[in-house]
Every structure is written in structure tokens, then in C-alpha cells.
Motif scaffolding. Structure first.
Motif, PDB file in Angstrom:
ATOM      1  N   GLU A  63       0.819  -1.221   0.000  1.00 33.91           N
ATOM      2  CA  GLU A  63       0.000   0.000   0.000  1.00 33.91           C
ATOM      3  C   GLU A  63       0.849   1.265   0.000  1.00 33.91           C
ATOM      4  OE1 GLU A  63       0.553  -2.040   2.552  1.00 33.91           O
ATOM      5  OE2 GLU A  63      -0.136  -1.255   4.477  1.00 33.91           O
ATOM      6  N   PHE A  64       2.141   1.134   0.290  1.00 28.80           N
ATOM      7  CA  PHE A  64       2.990   2.324   0.329  1.00 28.80           C
ATOM      8  C   PHE A  64       3.339   2.775  -1.085  1.00 28.80           C
ATOM      9  CE2 PHE A  64       5.035   1.641   4.804  1.00 28.80           C
ATOM     10  CZ  PHE A  64       3.802   1.921   5.375  1.00 28.80           C
ATOM     11  N   ASP A  65       2.852   3.961  -1.455  1.00 25.02           N
ATOM     12  CA  ASP A  65       3.247   4.479  -2.763  1.00 25.02           C
ATOM     13  C   ASP A  65       3.632   5.954  -2.654  1.00 25.02           C
ATOM     14  OD1 ASP A  65       0.817   5.618  -2.324  1.00 25.02           O
ATOM     15  OD2 ASP A  65      -0.039   5.114  -4.277  1.00 25.02           O
ATOM     16  N   PHE A  66       3.980   6.371  -1.419  1.00 24.43           N
ATOM     17  CA  PHE A  66       4.285   7.796  -1.230  1.00 24.43           C
ATOM     18  C   PHE A  66       5.531   8.249  -2.000  1.00 24.43           C
ATOM     19  CE2 PHE A  66       5.212   5.386   2.737  1.00 24.43           C
ATOM     20  CZ  PHE A  66       6.592   5.361   2.685  1.00 24.43           C
ATOM     21  N   HIS A  67       6.365   7.287  -2.401  1.00 26.18           N
ATOM     22  CA  HIS A  67       7.544   7.683  -3.176  1.00 26.18           C
ATOM     23  C   HIS A  67       7.149   8.342  -4.495  1.00 26.18           C
ATOM     24  CE1 HIS A  67       6.442   3.566  -4.109  1.00 26.18           C
ATOM     25  NE2 HIS A  67       7.043   3.665  -5.263  1.00 26.18           N
ATOM     26  N   ILE A 114       0.902   2.821   8.134  1.00 30.68           N
ATOM     27  CA  ILE A 114       1.271   4.223   7.943  1.00 30.68           C
ATOM     28  C   ILE A 114       2.727   4.376   8.360  1.00 30.68           C
ATOM     29  CG2 ILE A 114       0.926   6.528   8.954  1.00 30.68           C
ATOM     30  CD1 ILE A 114      -2.138   5.408   9.054  1.00 30.68           C
ATOM     31  N   TYR A 115       3.424   5.186   7.620  1.00 32.27           N
ATOM     32  CA  TYR A 115       4.826   5.444   7.949  1.00 32.27           C
ATOM     33  C   TYR A 115       4.896   6.781   8.681  1.00 32.27           C
ATOM     34  CZ  TYR A 115       9.907   5.657   7.175  1.00 32.27           C
ATOM     35  OH  TYR A 115      11.267   5.706   7.328  1.00 32.27           O
ATOM     36  N   ALA A 116       5.251   6.727   9.971  1.00 30.00           N
ATOM     37  CA  ALA A 116       5.390   7.949  10.765  1.00 30.00           C
ATOM     38  C   ALA A 116       6.853   8.368  10.702  1.00 30.00           C
ATOM     39  CB  ALA A 116       4.944   7.702  12.202  1.00 30.00           C
ATOM     40  N   VAL A 117       7.123   9.459  10.014  1.00 33.72           N
ATOM     41  CA  VAL A 117       8.496   9.898   9.759  1.00 33.72           C
ATOM     42  C   VAL A 117       8.975  10.824  10.858  1.00 33.72           C
ATOM     43  CG1 VAL A 117      10.010  11.060   8.121  1.00 33.72           C
ATOM     44  CG2 VAL A 117       8.010   9.829   7.304  1.00 33.72           C
ATOM     45  N   PHE A 118      10.163  10.568  11.397  1.00 36.19           N
ATOM     46  CA  PHE A 118      10.676  11.502  12.410  1.00 36.19           C
ATOM     47  C   PHE A 118      12.088  12.012  12.150  1.00 36.19           C
ATOM     48  CE2 PHE A 118      10.600   7.195  14.477  1.00 36.19           C
ATOM     49  CZ  PHE A 118      11.947   6.921  14.382  1.00 36.19           C
ATOM     50  N   VAL A 133       7.802  15.704   2.969  1.00 37.25           N
ATOM     51  CA  VAL A 133       6.953  14.521   3.172  1.00 37.25           C
ATOM     52  C   VAL A 133       5.556  14.773   2.613  1.00 37.25           C
ATOM     53  CG1 VAL A 133       5.864  13.051   4.905  1.00 37.25           C
ATOM     54  CG2 VAL A 133       8.251  13.737   5.168  1.00 37.25           C
ATOM     55  N   GLU A 134       5.137  13.897   1.731  1.00 36.28           N
ATOM     56  CA  GLU A 134       3.940  14.111   0.928  1.00 36.28           C
ATOM     57  C   GLU A 134       3.345  12.749   0.612  1.00 36.28           C
ATOM     58  OE1 GLU A 134       1.672  16.789  -0.011  1.00 36.28           O
ATOM     59  OE2 GLU A 134       3.666  17.719   0.101  1.00 36.28           O
ATOM     60  N   GLY A 135       2.029  12.659   0.543  1.00 39.58           N
ATOM     61  CA  GLY A 135       1.435  11.422   0.043  1.00 39.58           C
ATOM     62  C   GLY A 135       0.529  10.722   1.041  1.00 39.58           C
ATOM     63  N   ASN A 178      -0.665   7.344   3.317  1.00 37.70           N
ATOM     64  CA  ASN A 178       0.007   6.368   4.183  1.00 37.70           C
ATOM     65  C   ASN A 178       1.312   6.878   4.789  1.00 37.70           C
ATOM     66  OD1 ASN A 178      -1.450   4.824   1.885  1.00 37.70           O
ATOM     67  ND2 ASN A 178      -1.373   3.387   3.586  1.00 37.70           N
ATOM     68  N   ILE A 179       1.432   8.188   4.911  1.00 35.81           N
ATOM     69  CA  ILE A 179       2.654   8.727   5.509  1.00 35.81           C
ATOM     70  C   ILE A 179       2.304   9.979   6.313  1.00 35.81           C
ATOM     71  CG2 ILE A 179       3.267  10.164   3.488  1.00 35.81           C
ATOM     72  CD1 ILE A 179       6.241   9.303   4.084  1.00 35.81           C
ATOM     73  N   MET A 180       3.001  10.178   7.424  1.00 34.42           N
ATOM     74  CA  MET A 180       2.802  11.408   8.186  1.00 34.42           C
ATOM     75  C   MET A 180       4.080  11.765   8.940  1.00 34.42           C
ATOM     76  SD  MET A 180       0.346  10.154  11.263  1.00 34.42           S
ATOM     77  CE  MET A 180       0.889   9.092  12.554  1.00 34.42           C
ATOM     78  N   ILE A 181       4.178  13.051   9.278  1.00 35.16           N
ATOM     79  CA  ILE A 181       5.337  13.502  10.044  1.00 35.16           C
ATOM     80  C   ILE A 181       5.007  13.381  11.528  1.00 35.16           C
ATOM     81  CG2 ILE A 181       6.773  15.502  10.604  1.00 35.16           C
ATOM     82  CD1 ILE A 181       6.371  16.512   7.790  1.00 35.16           C
ATOM     83  N   SER A 182       5.960  12.880  12.289  1.00 31.45           N
ATOM     84  CA  SER A 182       5.777  12.820  13.735  1.00 31.45           C
ATOM     85  C   SER A 182       6.029  14.216  14.303  1.00 31.45           C
ATOM     86  CB  SER A 182       6.776  11.814  14.318  1.00 31.45           C
ATOM     87  OG  SER A 182       6.755  11.860  15.721  1.00 31.45           O
TER      88      SER A 182
END
Lengths: 320, 254
Positions: free
Chosen positions: A62-66, A114-118, A145-147, A149-153
Motif C-alpha cells: 500500500e505504500f506508494d508515497f515515493h 502508515i509510515y510515521a516519519v521523524f 513529506v507528501e502522500g 500512508n505517511i505522516m510527520i511525527s
């Protein structure tokens, strides 16, 4: 080797108690699978690497934020499955042990991650940013960070104690305090990052189990736990609660390949009932009340399996 | 990915530590038997036909049926008396040319990977077999049974081919029409050849898919449709939680 194929050990945190400090920022401790991501915008590809340096992208179709990013980069973050806005490790675990491609596909829809980016380590145009202060790296994440299934912590300044208290109140597992001016130190554990957790917990190697009795006859009674001191495993007690029949059935099955007749401890612990030893392979997280004077866990409760950790990473210093 | 066997290949004085991996992926679609009414899993019980008693594993032995209901009983002890050689290594007895071995002997494939320290001899063996167009033959013990195997270079690596013993194969000439020459005219043969050539093109194996499996998969997908969770909503909830958290800190002096 291209940047895309590097293996990078994620930076680690030490344990600590809630504190306030102007030198620190505080963010949620996302309860999931640690993951370094390699986002290649030009070639439209994504690589995900876990703590054990293994590639795990195939588990998360499901990850396609790239495809939404405008610059290639290397990020650090945590893969989580959210339930009511909070990470649910049990749900994530359903995603982790599956190799069957169809089930991966089904679960990617049923329990999307979901990918929580920190953090950020490298970005196109800037190069490596690991030597820059954390607070600058955090700023780089914004606008990058965009897209889906992704969010910034997100983070707060200074007020660690209150943030911790409120986070626990809301049902998060813990908070992590990070020095504002700290650099990114791959694979290293220092007071740059300090984790503040709700309960005492330890990641221990499962080195055997007690034969079960009564309703657990087919499975096991309790798991035998050990920590590694750099040379050998030290017995720290057994855990017999916190898992259900489903888990026992599953663990009995998957542990079959690791049965052994030889005791993995240098000193054989005194255990009266019949024991089945296991070769060091499995790691689990166990919560406990306190450590007794003879270095055994009091009131341990099984929390979860940790397939992202190796048994020799379960060091005795966790109990100090 | 887990290795199914660890050991070594030995030929002459060379010893190559290797691991074996299955060449096929695990079966994708399998079903469990479930009670239609309540969804409970179905369990099998081992019951003796004679006395009706339910048995535990240690009460069960293997029997070789000589004639109807008459068995020669073999226990674990008996099995352990059969010596099994070549336990942890594959001893290559000889090399030969691949076209000497009929395709019908092939009984499954494993991928061979060198263990640490075995990379160089592995590479050497691969190159040597490639350049001499050879394969090796030997024996291996897998799951307590002795197997005849061959080693063959393939696509940048080495594969282990599990072989049938000759006594396990049916003689094809016992099948009707086998080896029979039938009179045909040159025209007929030319026509047939033309037909074949017209349909001949480079093979793209990926064009052949398991359509039944796909249909079954769509059926399963349709049944779970509607149970999908929307990620965006979860992220929104999470963000509002953190916003509330942040808001509760504002105005508080530390």
C-alpha cells in the motif's frame, strides 16, 4: 554502491524518566516497526529496511508515497497500524509475519499501515544531513513529506513531563525526548535520544518453555527468558501470562525448528517441571513490575514478539 | 527466506559449504476446514478402527501392509537401524553431459547458495561446469530419506536437481502408442511443420497465469470488500489527538 542500496543501522535511544529541558524536544514514541526508507523519485522506487537491516517493502504494497515526493531522500521513521488514531502493535504484528503474497495484498487493504516519519538522513540536492542539528533536520521534513500512508511525527519543545503525562492519558505507549542540537548517530545509543515509557519493559530472548498443564497441555506453560551479557545468556525468569491460546498454538508451531536438548544458559536455572529448551532465535517484549534483588523479573507479562530484534541484542544492561 | 538444508558439496578434494532453498514459493491459496455454523476450526482425531480409542502420537507406529489388514510393524527403533550415509554433504560421484539425462528423471529443484567462505569454490565449480557443459551427480539425505541429486549451473547460480531413481519410473513403452511409427506423406508432414512454425515465437512464460487462482482471489476479495479501513481518516484522528495534546501544553509554564 548507490545510496539507494545502503544498509543503515537506525539510531537508538536510552531509557529514562520523564523530564523537562530547554535542550530537548519531545515526540510520541510510535509503537511499530522501525524502518529506514529510501525514496528514489527519479526511478520511482521505494526501499524499506528494518532494524535487522532486512528489506521489508514487499510487506507493504500500500505504500506508494515515493510517487508523491519531489526529492529523493533517506528517512527514518516507524511503520504503524493506527486504530482510533493510535498505533496498535497487535494489528501491525498481523502484517509482519506473513509471506504469502495474496494475504499481504488482502491485509494491506484490511489493516493498512502508515509510515510515521521523524528524521531525515540524506536528501537530493543537500546530500548527507546527519551532521546537522536535529531541529534543522526536522525542518527539512516539512514540505518534503507528501502522500498517502505517511505522516510527520510532530513534536513539542521543553515540556517533557506534561507531554508524557498527556500522551499516556490519551493511550500512547510513551514519549521520546531528543536533543535539539544532536546529530544523527547510526546504530548508536546515547542520551541524544531518551525514551520515556509507560511501563517497565525488557526485550528478552525466549530460550525455552515449560511443558504446559491442564488447558495448556498441548502447548506450553510459560516462556523461559534470558538476557545476553556479551558472552552468555543470563536467566531472568519466566512469563506465563499475557498470551492467549491462539498465540500458544502459533508459537508452539513456529518454534519447532529451534528445539534443542542443550540448555542455552551457562548456569542451568533451577526449574522443577519439565523444560523444553530453544536455540536463541525468538525475542519478545515483557512488561514487569520490578526487578528482584537476584535480578529476576517480578510480575512479568508477555507483551509481544519482537522479530525485528536479534537475541544477542537483548542485553543485560536493560535491567540496570 | 529460510534454508531447508545446510551442508556441503564435495568433489575431489574441494569442499563447498552451502545452503539449499526451495525453488518455488509457498502455495498461495489454501483453505482450512471450518464449521459452517460457528466458524470453528475442524480438528482431526486419530482413532483406532479396531478398539475405537483415541490415540496419542507415541501410541502410533508405521505398518507395511503385506496383504489386506496384515501388517509388518516398523518402529522408530527399526528405522534408526538403517544406516544413512552422506548426511551433511553431497558427494559428487561423477560429472556428465546434461543431454545424457532424460528430462523425466527431474523431480524438483532447489537453489544452492554458498555459505560464508564458500563463495569462491562455489563460483569456480559453477564456471567449470558451465564451460565444460557438465552436470554432477551424487546423493543427499533430506528428511531422513536418501535422494539422488544432480548439480547444474543455472542462470548465474547452481541448482540442485532432485532425481528419480530409475526403479521409480514407469517404462514409457508400456503406454499405448509409444515409440510407434505411423506412415505419413511428405505433404502431411510439411503442413504440420508449417503449422508449428507459424505458431512458434519467443517464449514469454509470464504471459501464462493461473486464471483459476485469480478468479478465486477476486471472489475472496469481494467477500471482504467494505471492511477496508481508510488510512486518511486514521491519520486525521491521529493528528487531532496530537493537536489536542499540543494545545493542552500551551499556556502551561514549565
Amino acid at each position: 554502491m548507490s545510496w539507494f542500496d545502503l544498509t543503515i543501522k537506525p539510531m537508538l535511544a536510552i531509557k529514562g524518566k520523564p523530564f523537562d529541558s530547554r535542550d530537548y524536544i519531545f515526540e510520541i514514541k510510535w509503537d511499530g516497526t522501525r524502518c529506514i526508507s529510501f525514496i528514489d523519485v527519479k526511478n520511482k522506487r521505494l526501499r524499506l529496511q528494518n532494524r535487522r537491516l532486512l528489506d521489508i517493502a514487499y510487506r507493504y504494497p500500500e505504500f506508494d508515497f515515493h510517487n508523491s515526493f519531489c526529492k529523493s531522500c533517506i528517512l527514518d521513521g516507524e511503520i504503524v497500524v493506527l486504530k482510533k488514531g493510535k498505533p496498535d502493535f497487535k494489528l501491525l504484528q498481523q502484517r509482519e509475519q506473513i509471506e504469502n503474497r495474496m494475504k499481504i495484498e488482502i491485509l494491506s487493504k484490511k489493516l493498512p499501515a502508515i509510515y510515521a516519519v521523524f528524521d531525515i538522513l540524506w536528501v537530493e540536492g543537500e546530500g548527507w544531513v546527519t551532521e546537522r542539528p536535529l531541529i534543522e533536520r526536522k525542518k527539512l521534513l516539512e514540505g518534503l513529506v507528501e502522500g498517502k500512508n505517511i505522516m510527520i511525527s510532530e513534536y513539542v519543545f521543553e515540556k517533557g513531563k506534561l507531554f508524557f503525562e498527556k500522551a499516556i492519558e490519551l493511550g500512547f505507549e510513551g514519549v521520546i525526548g531528543k536533543r535539539r542540537d544532536s546529530i544523527y548517530t547510526p546504530g548508536k545509543r546515547s542520551n541524544y535520544w531518551i525514551k520515556l515509557k509507560k511501563k517497565n519493559s525488557v526485550d528478552a530472548a525466549i530460550l525455552g518453555y515449560m511443558k504446559g498443564e491442564g488447558g495448556r497441555e498441548e502447548f506450553f506453560g510459560s516462556l523461559i527468558l534470558g538476557l545476553y551479557d556479551g558472552e552468555q545468556y543470563i536467566y531472568i525468569g519466566r512469563v506465563g501470562t499475557g498470551f492467549d491460546v491462539k498465540f500458544m498454538e502459533w508459537f508452539t508451531e513456529i518454534s519447532k525448528a529451534y528445539l534443542t536438548d542443550s540448555c542455552p544458559f551457562e548456569e542451568t536455572p533451577v526449574i522443577k517441571r519439565e523444560v523444553q529448551w530453544l536455540k536463541p532465535y525468538f525475542v519478545c517484549e515483557v512488561e514487569f513490575l520490578e526487578v528482584s534483588s537476584d535480578k529476576k523479573l517480578r510480575a512479568p507479562v508477555f507483551k509481544r514478539m519482537r522479530f525485528d530484534k536479534k537475541p544477542e541484542e537483548c542485553l543485560v544492561d536493560q535491567l540496570e | 527466506m529460510k534454508a531447508i538444508w545446510k551442508g556441503s558439496i564435495s568433489f575431489g578434494l574441494v569442499n563447498i559449504p552451502v545452503k539449499l532453498y526451495t525453488s518455488t514459493l509457498p502455495k498461495e491459496l489454501s483453505f482450512k476446514l471450518v464449521h459452517a455454523e460457528d466458524g470453528g476450526r475442524i480438528r482431526y482425531k486419530r482413532v483406532c478402527e479396531k478398539c475405537g480409542k483415541e490415540l496419542s502420537k507415541d501410541e502410533i507406529v508405521k505398518g507395511y501392509e503385506i496383504s489386506k489388514d496384515e501388517f509388518v510393524i516398523l518402529t522408530d527403533d527399526d528405522f534408526s537401524k538403517i544406516p544413512l550415509k552422506t548426511v551433511k554433504y553431497i558427494d559428487i560421484k561423477q560429472f556428465f553431459s546434461p543431454d545424457e539425462l532424460g528430462v523425466i528423471f527431474y523431480n524438483g529443484f532447489f537453489l544452492i547458495s554458498p555459505e560464508k567462505g564458500g563463495e569462491k569454490p562455489y563460483y569456480l565449480l559453477r564456471r567449470a561446469m558451465e564451460e565444460t557443459n557438465s552436470m554432477g551427480i551424487g546423493k543427499i539425505t533430506l528428511r531422513n530419506r536418501e535422494h539422488l541429486v544432480a548439480i547444474k549451473p543455472y542462470d548465474g547460480g547452481l541448482i540442485l536437481v532432485q532425481l528419480h531413481f530409475i526403479e521409480d519410473l514407469r517404462n514409457p513403452s508400456t503406454v499405448y502408442g509409444w515409440g510407434k511409427e505411423v506412415e505419413v506423406s511428405d505433404e502431411e508432414l510439411e503442413l504440420a511443420k508449417e503449422l508449428v512454425m507459424a505458431m512458434k515465437k519467443p517464449l514469454k512464460i509470464e504471459e501464462f497465469v493461473d486464471e483459476y487462482k485469480e478468479a478465486l482471489m477476486n471472489l475472496i476479495n469481494a467477500k471482504i470488500e467494505g471492511k477496508e479501513i481508510r488510512v486518511a481518516e486514521e491519520i486525521e484522528v491521529s493528528k487531532s489527538l496530537i493537536d489536542a495534546l499540543k494545545a493542552s501544553l500551551e499556556g502551561v509554564k514549565s
